[in-house]
Design a protein around this motif. Structure first.
Motif, PDB file in Angstrom:
ATOM      1  N   LYS A   1      49.053  57.328   8.728  1.00  0.00           N
ATOM      2  CA  LYS A   1      47.720  57.284   8.727  1.00  0.00           C
ATOM      3  C   LYS A   1      46.918  56.059   7.987  1.00  0.00           C
ATOM      4  O   LYS A   1      46.260  55.419   8.624  1.00  0.00           O
ATOM      5  N   LYS A   2      47.325  55.711   6.859  1.00  0.00           N
ATOM      6  CA  LYS A   2      47.204  54.800   6.192  1.00  0.00           C
ATOM      7  C   LYS A   2      47.328  53.536   6.993  1.00  0.00           C
ATOM      8  O   LYS A   2      46.531  52.327   7.108  1.00  0.00           O
ATOM      9  N   PHE A   3      48.556  53.387   7.295  1.00  0.00           N
ATOM     10  CA  PHE A   3      48.833  52.085   8.234  1.00  0.00           C
ATOM     11  C   PHE A   3      48.301  51.875   9.284  1.00  0.00           C
ATOM     12  O   PHE A   3      47.812  50.670   9.681  1.00  0.00           O
ATOM     13  N   MET A   4      47.914  53.197   9.998  1.00  0.00           N
ATOM     14  CA  MET A   4      47.134  53.145  11.330  1.00  0.00           C
ATOM     15  C   MET A   4      45.565  52.633  10.659  1.00  0.00           C
ATOM     16  O   MET A   4      44.889  51.713  11.524  1.00  0.00           O
ATOM     17  N   ASP A   5      45.017  52.903   9.617  1.00  0.00           N
ATOM     18  CA  ASP A   5      43.743  52.510   9.294  1.00  0.00           C
ATOM     19  C   ASP A   5      43.889  51.105   8.833  1.00  0.00           C
ATOM     20  O   ASP A   5      43.055  50.346   9.312  1.00  0.00           O
ATOM     21  N   ILE A   6      44.950  50.653   8.013  1.00  0.00           N
ATOM     22  CA  ILE A   6      45.029  49.135   7.691  1.00  0.00           C
ATOM     23  C   ILE A   6      45.092  48.460   9.154  1.00  0.00           C
ATOM     24  O   ILE A   6      44.600  47.246   9.259  1.00  0.00           O
ATOM     25  N   LEU A   7      45.702  48.985   9.919  1.00  0.00           N
ATOM     26  CA  LEU A   7      46.098  48.131  11.375  1.00  0.00           C
ATOM     27  C   LEU A   7      44.693  48.115  11.876  1.00  0.00           C
ATOM     28  O   LEU A   7      44.343  47.078  12.593  1.00  0.00           O
ATOM     29  N   ASP A   8      43.786  49.334  11.957  1.00  0.00           N
ATOM     30  CA  ASP A   8      42.476  49.231  12.621  1.00  0.00           C
ATOM     31  C   ASP A   8      41.705  48.039  12.212  1.00  0.00           C
ATOM     32  O   ASP A   8      40.992  47.239  12.594  1.00  0.00           O
ATOM     33  N   GLY A   9      41.828  48.097  10.763  1.00  0.00           N
ATOM     34  CA  GLY A   9      41.149  47.078   9.899  1.00  0.00           C
ATOM     35  C   GLY A   9      41.510  45.553  10.229  1.00  0.00           C
ATOM     36  O   GLY A   9      40.624  44.697  10.417  1.00  0.00           O
ATOM     37  N   LYS A  10      42.793  45.459  10.123  1.00  0.00           N
ATOM     38  CA  LYS A  10      43.391  44.206  10.587  1.00  0.00           C
ATOM     39  C   LYS A  10      43.030  43.668  11.863  1.00  0.00           C
ATOM     40  O   LYS A  10      42.622  42.544  12.117  1.00  0.00           O
ATOM     41  N   ILE A  11      42.824  44.794  13.064  1.00  0.00           N
ATOM     42  CA  ILE A  11      42.484  44.486  14.394  1.00  0.00           C
ATOM     43  C   ILE A  11      40.947  44.173  14.225  1.00  0.00           C
ATOM     44  O   ILE A  11      40.527  43.071  15.035  1.00  0.00           O
ATOM     45  N   ASP A  12      40.095  44.684  13.576  1.00  0.00           N
ATOM     46  CA  ASP A  12      38.703  44.505  13.253  1.00  0.00           C
ATOM     47  C   ASP A  12      38.466  43.030  12.670  1.00  0.00           C
ATOM     48  O   ASP A  12      37.742  42.176  13.289  1.00  0.00           O
ATOM     49  N   GLU A  13      39.304  42.665  11.610  1.00  0.00           N
ATOM     50  CA  GLU A  13      39.289  41.592  11.155  1.00  0.00           C
ATOM     51  C   GLU A  13      39.885  40.449  12.069  1.00  0.00           C
ATOM     52  O   GLU A  13      39.083  39.376  12.284  1.00  0.00           O
ATOM     53  N   LEU A  14      40.595  40.738  12.880  1.00  0.00           N
ATOM     54  CA  LEU A  14      41.071  39.811  13.855  1.00  0.00           C
ATOM     55  C   LEU A  14      39.905  39.313  14.767  1.00  0.00           C
ATOM     56  O   LEU A  14      39.513  38.327  15.345  1.00  0.00           O
ATOM     57  N   HIS A  15      39.447  40.613  15.442  1.00  0.00           N
ATOM     58  CA  HIS A  15      38.399  40.212  16.369  1.00  0.00           C
ATOM     59  C   HIS A  15      37.213  39.648  15.595  1.00  0.00           C
ATOM     60  O   HIS A  15      36.750  38.498  16.349  1.00  0.00           O
ATOM     61  N   GLU A  16      36.657  39.603  14.364  1.00  0.00           N
ATOM     62  CA  GLU A  16      35.781  38.911  13.740  1.00  0.00           C
ATOM     63  C   GLU A  16      36.031  37.636  13.631  1.00  0.00           C
ATOM     64  O   GLU A  16      35.210  36.706  13.778  1.00  0.00           O
ATOM     65  N   PHE A  17      37.204  37.457  13.186  1.00  0.00           N
ATOM     66  CA  PHE A  17      37.932  36.008  12.939  1.00  0.00           C
ATOM     67  C   PHE A  17      37.648  35.325  14.521  1.00  0.00           C
ATOM     68  O   PHE A  17      37.367  34.057  14.396  1.00  0.00           O
ATOM     69  N   ARG A  18      38.037  36.033  15.465  1.00  0.00           N
ATOM     70  CA  ARG A  18      37.981  35.334  16.919  1.00  0.00           C
ATOM     71  C   ARG A  18      36.643  35.167  17.226  1.00  0.00           C
ATOM     72  O   ARG A  18      36.427  33.777  17.748  1.00  0.00           O
TER      73      ARG A  18
END
Length: 290
Positions: free
Chosen positions: A263-280
């Motif tokens: 679950k933590k990994f999925m949360d971290i993954l979601d955060g990373k995805i959001d960060e990548l989206h904002e970075f794009r």
């Protein structure tokens, strides 16, 4: 009278009888020299005429004295030996000489009068020229003032242009600095794009790992079902079952821990995805700005 050059274009002379000083201005030094030469010529001519008139007066006085001396003897001779016609004959040459001298004096006076009129005309012309020169000088002074004003305006305009040039140079410097910044930003964008590709690769790996998790969960569920079956079938083997149960509990705990980590990994993954989206989105904005 003596004509004196007081400057390159001005001369003056003094009349001691009238107690007056006269002066004339000329447009050039050549005209001044020419006037001085003519002045000297007229002065010498007047001196020569005066000397000639004095000589003539002296000659007339000498002739009159000689005639005064010769008249008694002539009268005596005429009274003794001659007639009245002889008297007239003796007086005639002196009268003719006087008449000729008078004619010469008259012609000299007329010539001097003519010269005087001529020089008065030239003097009037010179005065008019002097007045014109004064007007021209005043006009040139006015032109000089206008030129000074124009020069001041040109200086102000040149100062304004210099200020504008300085501003443009400052803007050019700023533009060059902006170009350097853009170059640095482009380099940074390239680096970020490379990092983004690496992050996308990591994300892809994480997604692949996430796809394995349901399989693991299914396997865990199957294991629990098998454990339950073995518990019912092998109650007799309670000792071993207890051990197995403990193992199962450990496995369950591990499974819970694994679920929490997942679950933590999925949360971290979601955060990373959001960060990548904002970075794009930030990269797209930077590209639009550039």
């Amino acid at each position: 009278m003596m004509f004196t050059k007081t400057s390159q274009k001005f001369g003056q002379w003094a009349d001691s009888r009238a107690n007056t000083v006269f002066g004339l201005g000329f447009s050039s030094e050549q005209q001044l020299s020419k006037f001085a030469e003519k002045f000297q010529e007229i002065k010498e001519a007047a001196k020569m005429a005066r000397d000639k008139s004095q000589e003539k007066v002296e000659m007339l006085s000498n002739h009159s004295q000689e005639s005064g001396r010769e008249t008694p003897s002539a009268n005596q001779a005429s009274s003794i030996n001659g007639t009245d016609d002889e008297k007239i004959f003796h007086v005639g040459p002196e009268a003719a000489l006087l008449k000729n001298e008078n004619e010469l004096l008259k012609s000299a006076v007329e010539q001097s009068n003519t010269s005087a009129k001529k020089w008065e005309t030239e003097l009037q012309t010179l005065r008019e020229n002097n007045a014109r020169l004064v007007d021209a000088l005043q006009e040139s002074s006015a032109n000089v003032e206008s030129w000074k004003k124009q020069l001041g305006a040109c200086k102000e305009e040149s100062d304004m242009l210099r200020e504008k040039i300085a501003e443009l140079e400052a803007q050019c410097n700023e533009a060059s600095q902006e170009k350097q910044r853009n170059a640095q930003l482009s380099v940074r964008v390239q680096k970020l794009e490379a990092e983004l590709q690496e992050k996308e690769q990591e994300l892809e790996n994480l997604r692949k790992q996430a796809e394995i998790i349901p399989q693991l969960m299914a396997e865990c569920e199957s294991i629990t079902s098998k454990l339950q079956a073995t518990e019912t079938k092998n109650r007799e083997l309670e000792g071993r079952v207890d051990v197995l149960h403990m193992d199962v509990e450990d496995s369950r705990q591990k499974q819970g821990n694994m679920k929490g980590e997942l679950k933590k990994f999925m949360d971290i993954l979601d955060g990373k995805i959001d960060e990548l989206h904002e970075f794009r989105q930030g990269l797209s904005r930077l590209g639009i700005d550039n």
